[in-house]
Scaffold this motif. Structure first.
Motif, PDB file in Angstrom:
ATOM      1  N   LYS A 198       5.292  16.999  65.061  1.00 58.18           N
ATOM      2  CA  LYS A 198       4.030  17.625  64.674  1.00 58.18           C
ATOM      3  C   LYS A 198       3.249  16.794  63.684  1.00 58.18           C
ATOM      4  CE  LYS A 198       4.716  22.482  65.496  1.00 58.18           C
ATOM      5  NZ  LYS A 198       4.990  23.760  64.869  1.00 58.18           N
ATOM      6  N   ASP A 199       3.947  15.938  62.914  1.00 59.00           N
ATOM      7  CA  ASP A 199       3.173  15.250  61.886  1.00 59.00           C
ATOM      8  C   ASP A 199       2.474  13.996  62.352  1.00 59.00           C
ATOM      9  OD1 ASP A 199       5.314  16.371  59.883  1.00 59.00           O
ATOM     10  OD2 ASP A 199       6.267  14.706  60.863  1.00 59.00           O
ATOM     11  N   ILE A 222      21.974  17.089  51.410  1.00 62.82           N
ATOM     12  CA  ILE A 222      20.834  16.654  52.213  1.00 62.82           C
ATOM     13  C   ILE A 222      20.639  17.595  53.394  1.00 62.82           C
ATOM     14  CG2 ILE A 222      19.996  14.824  53.719  1.00 62.82           C
ATOM     15  CD1 ILE A 222      21.327  12.837  51.898  1.00 62.82           C
ATOM     16  N   ALA A 235      29.970  10.993  48.778  1.00 61.71           N
ATOM     17  CA  ALA A 235      29.040  10.810  49.895  1.00 61.71           C
ATOM     18  C   ALA A 235      29.037  12.038  50.793  1.00 61.71           C
ATOM     19  CB  ALA A 235      29.422   9.570  50.698  1.00 61.71           C
ATOM     20  N   HIS A 274       4.887   8.124  59.398  1.00 61.39           N
ATOM     21  CA  HIS A 274       4.349   8.743  60.617  1.00 61.39           C
ATOM     22  C   HIS A 274       4.611   7.892  61.850  1.00 61.39           C
ATOM     23  CE1 HIS A 274       2.472  11.651  58.069  1.00 61.39           C
ATOM     24  NE2 HIS A 274       2.020  10.676  57.343  1.00 61.39           N
ATOM     25  N   LYS A 288       9.521   9.276  59.166  1.00 62.03           N
ATOM     26  CA  LYS A 288       8.649  10.436  59.055  1.00 62.03           C
ATOM     27  C   LYS A 288       7.552  10.175  58.028  1.00 62.03           C
ATOM     28  CE  LYS A 288       8.928  15.382  58.388  1.00 62.03           C
ATOM     29  NZ  LYS A 288       8.786  15.837  57.015  1.00 62.03           N
ATOM     30  N   LYS A 289       7.948   9.508  56.948  1.00 55.47           N
ATOM     31  CA  LYS A 289       6.991   9.227  55.873  1.00 55.47           C
ATOM     32  C   LYS A 289       5.864   8.320  56.360  1.00 55.47           C
ATOM     33  CE  LYS A 289       6.325   9.422  51.348  1.00 55.47           C
ATOM     34  NZ  LYS A 289       6.318  10.657  50.609  1.00 55.47           N
ATOM     35  N   THR A 316      13.909   9.784  57.463  1.00 51.01           N
ATOM     36  CA  THR A 316      12.881  10.229  56.512  1.00 51.01           C
ATOM     37  C   THR A 316      11.831   9.153  56.305  1.00 51.01           C
ATOM     38  OG1 THR A 316      14.660   9.858  54.957  1.00 51.01           O
ATOM     39  CG2 THR A 316      13.722  12.031  55.013  1.00 51.01           C
ATOM     40  N   THR A 317      12.279   7.870  56.314  1.00 49.49           N
ATOM     41  CA  THR A 317      11.292   6.802  56.156  1.00 49.49           C
ATOM     42  C   THR A 317      10.340   6.774  57.343  1.00 49.49           C
ATOM     43  OG1 THR A 317      13.055   5.581  55.103  1.00 49.49           O
ATOM     44  CG2 THR A 317      11.062   4.394  55.576  1.00 49.49           C
ATOM     45  N   VAL A 371      24.282   9.416  55.879  1.00 49.06           N
ATOM     46  CA  VAL A 371      23.212   9.223  54.902  1.00 49.06           C
ATOM     47  C   VAL A 371      22.232   8.134  55.333  1.00 49.06           C
ATOM     48  CG1 VAL A 371      22.754   8.635  52.520  1.00 49.06           C
ATOM     49  CG2 VAL A 371      24.691  10.051  53.074  1.00 49.06           C
ATOM     50  N   PHE A 403      12.669   9.772  48.946  1.00 45.43           N
ATOM     51  CA  PHE A 403      12.007   9.241  50.124  1.00 45.43           C
ATOM     52  C   PHE A 403      11.181  10.312  50.814  1.00 45.43           C
ATOM     53  CE2 PHE A 403      14.611   5.519  49.797  1.00 45.43           C
ATOM     54  CZ  PHE A 403      13.897   4.557  50.465  1.00 45.43           C
ATOM     55  N   THR A 412      34.530   6.974  54.500  1.00 45.64           N
ATOM     56  CA  THR A 412      33.290   6.472  53.908  1.00 45.64           C
ATOM     57  C   THR A 412      32.280   6.104  54.977  1.00 45.64           C
ATOM     58  OG1 THR A 412      34.685   5.561  52.192  1.00 45.64           O
ATOM     59  CG2 THR A 412      32.408   4.902  52.186  1.00 45.64           C
ATOM     60  N   SER A 450      33.908   8.351  48.730  1.00 43.73           N
ATOM     61  CA  SER A 450      33.773   9.048  50.021  1.00 43.73           C
ATOM     62  C   SER A 450      33.500  10.528  49.807  1.00 43.73           C
ATOM     63  CB  SER A 450      35.022   8.857  50.875  1.00 43.73           C
ATOM     64  OG  SER A 450      36.002   8.153  50.213  1.00 43.73           O
ATOM     65  N   ILE A 501       3.284  22.590  57.522  1.00 47.09           N
ATOM     66  CA  ILE A 501       3.986  22.313  58.782  1.00 47.09           C
ATOM     67  C   ILE A 501       5.466  22.635  58.635  1.00 47.09           C
ATOM     68  CG2 ILE A 501       4.748  20.448  60.295  1.00 47.09           C
ATOM     69  CD1 ILE A 501       2.060  19.167  59.948  1.00 47.09           C
ATOM     70  N   ALA A 529      30.674   9.209  56.409  1.00 46.59           N
ATOM     71  CA  ALA A 529      29.714   9.889  55.534  1.00 46.59           C
ATOM     72  C   ALA A 529      28.485   9.037  55.291  1.00 46.59           C
ATOM     73  CB  ALA A 529      30.380  10.245  54.202  1.00 46.59           C
ATOM     74  N   VAL A 530      28.676   7.733  55.049  1.00 46.33           N
ATOM     75  CA  VAL A 530      27.542   6.880  54.690  1.00 46.33           C
ATOM     76  C   VAL A 530      26.846   6.346  55.931  1.00 46.33           C
ATOM     77  CG1 VAL A 530      26.860   4.785  53.518  1.00 46.33           C
ATOM     78  CG2 VAL A 530      28.535   6.259  52.491  1.00 46.33           C
ATOM     79  N   ILE A 547      19.901   9.360  58.020  1.00 48.43           N
ATOM     80  CA  ILE A 547      18.922  10.318  57.498  1.00 48.43           C
ATOM     81  C   ILE A 547      17.846   9.591  56.708  1.00 48.43           C
ATOM     82  CG2 ILE A 547      18.643  12.223  55.909  1.00 48.43           C
ATOM     83  CD1 ILE A 547      21.411  13.140  56.787  1.00 48.43           C
ATOM     84  N   LEU A 548      18.249   8.548  55.943  1.00 44.91           N
ATOM     85  CA  LEU A 548      17.246   7.779  55.187  1.00 44.91           C
ATOM     86  C   LEU A 548      16.282   7.087  56.134  1.00 44.91           C
ATOM     87  CD1 LEU A 548      18.952   6.137  52.126  1.00 44.91           C
ATOM     88  CD2 LEU A 548      17.360   7.997  52.216  1.00 44.91           C
TER      89      LEU A 548
END
Lengths: 299, 84
Positions: free
Chosen positions: B82-83, A208, A201, B76, B73-74, B70-71, B63, A294, B55, A198, A158, B58-59, B66-67
């Motif tokens: 699509k997944d 990513i 990160a 579902h 997505k993991k 992804t979780t 990040v 992850f 900071t 910073s 996919i 960025a965090v 995004i985490l």
């Protein structure tokens, strides 16, 4: 004794530990039957639980909000000269900071010179966190079933079909700028706002972004498990080694012989630049490591 | 002028916090959470702490979001992809 504990620990990590604890089911069941609500039918119980849950949640939420608001209204105003936060520690940092650490950015001078051990602890916490995520999610033959392997292969197909042209073009334009900015923030930590955390990160977020646009296989050409291990552990060791002199000079700042340089120059302020680079390396690697573990389960 | 801007930021912050909690779709909640971090970045910059602002950008906005994604997505939980 020691060997047994170690064996049990490795068995627990690999998921092969035996369930040796007896289940105390009988005692629990009889207590459960004594409960007055046990004899209601299922639907009634669920409804009652839902109602109770909502009421308790509302009460707890309102109490916490009330306590916080009450506290906020009794706080001193922001930036007043008579605040309790303005004491001799702050005075010392503000007045002598530039002279003693040589860092124009006072925050860097504080966290990487006066309180460098705190920052070392924070970097180690990040390292430990990524290690724990690895213990839980790293895919190896003990951790994965055939079904999951098939699912993984499907997801890969996919991902390949859905590779996004627009995202890839934009990333290939933006990516160098993000990386340059991250490196700039790390290297100028003692002069301008920013620093190791910073900047690291920012670099991790750039990695990513690249990984999610072009696939993590592409990143693996330059960044593998081996490089991850080497970079993080050597950066942490380098940090520890370059701060070890504090054990001999003590907390009172005996003369160390490390040149401070002219404030504002790039090679100034003693070891802060080195420490910034170490922290930035650790943070960038762990951020990307979190994402990949992850998403994929392997670096 | 600055007071009006700050009030606007605070209102937007509260709005983001409440709507992230009450939104039905998880993907929308994550995006609103990232917007919350972005507003917080501007507030840090206004409070004269640019270190924290960098900071947070960025965090918080990058990040963490995004985490979360992804979780989702993991497990579902992302609808309309699509997944699922």
């Amino acid at each position: 004794m020691k060997k047994n504990t170690w064996k049990a620990f490795t068995a627990w990590v690999n998921g092969t530990a035996e369930e040796s604890r007896p289940l105390r089911r009988e005692a629990g069941q009889s207590a459960h039957e004594k409960h007055p609500l046990f004899h209601l039918n299922e639907e009634m119980r669920v409804r009652l639980f839902r109602w109770e849950y909502r009421a308790v949640a509302l009460i707890v939420c309102l109490t916490v909000v009330a306590v916080l608001l009450f506290t906020v209204f009794h706080l001193p105003l922001f930036g007043e000269p008579n605040n309790p936060a303005v004491n001799e520690v702050v005075e010392r940092y503000v007045e002598k900071g530039l002279e003693e650490t040589g860092a124009v950015n006072m925050v860097s001078g504080m966290i990487l010179d006066y309180r460098a051990f705190d920052t070392f602890g924070e970097s180690s916490v990040l390292f430990l966190a990524v290690t724990s995520v690895m213990m839980l999610l790293l895919r190896d033959e003990k951790n994965i079933s055939a079904e999951e392997d098939i699912q993984e292969a499907h997801e890969r197909i996919i991902e390949k079909e859905a590779s996004d042209r627009i995202l890839q073009k934009v990333v290939s334009l933006v990516m160098p700028c993000i990386f340059l900015f991250g490196i700039y923030v790390v290297l100028n930590g003692h002069i301008s706002p920013g620093g190791g955390f910073s900047g690291g990160a920012i670099m991790g977020a750039g990695l990513i972004l690249y990984g999610s646009a072009f696939g993590t296989d592409k990143v693996r050409e330059i960044f593998t498990m081996k490089t991850f291990r080497r970079i993080t552990s050597s950066a942490l060791l380098c940090y520890a080694a370059s701060k070890a002199y504090s054990f001999y000079t003590g907390a009172n700042g005996l003369p160390t012989g490390i040149p401070l340089g002219t404030p504002g120059a790039i090679f100034s302020s003693g070891l802060i630049l080195v420490l910034d680079i170490c922290v930035g390396m650790v943070v960038a690697c762990t951020m990307y490591g979190f994402y990949v573990l992850f998403a994929r389960g392997e670096i | 002028m600055t007071i009006a801007f700050e009030l606007l930021l605070i209102l937007a912050l509260i709005l983001c916090a409440v709507s992230a909690l009450t939104s039905r779709r998880l993907l929308v909640a994550v995006v609103i959470y990232m917007a919350y971090s972005l507003i917080m970045t501007v507030i840090w910059a206004l409070l004269q702490s640019p270190d924290l602002a960098i900071t947070e950008a960025a965090v918080g906005a990058g990040v963490t979001g995004i985490l979360f994604l992804t979780t989702l997505k993991k497990i579902h939980a992302l609808k309309g992809t699509k997944d699922e």
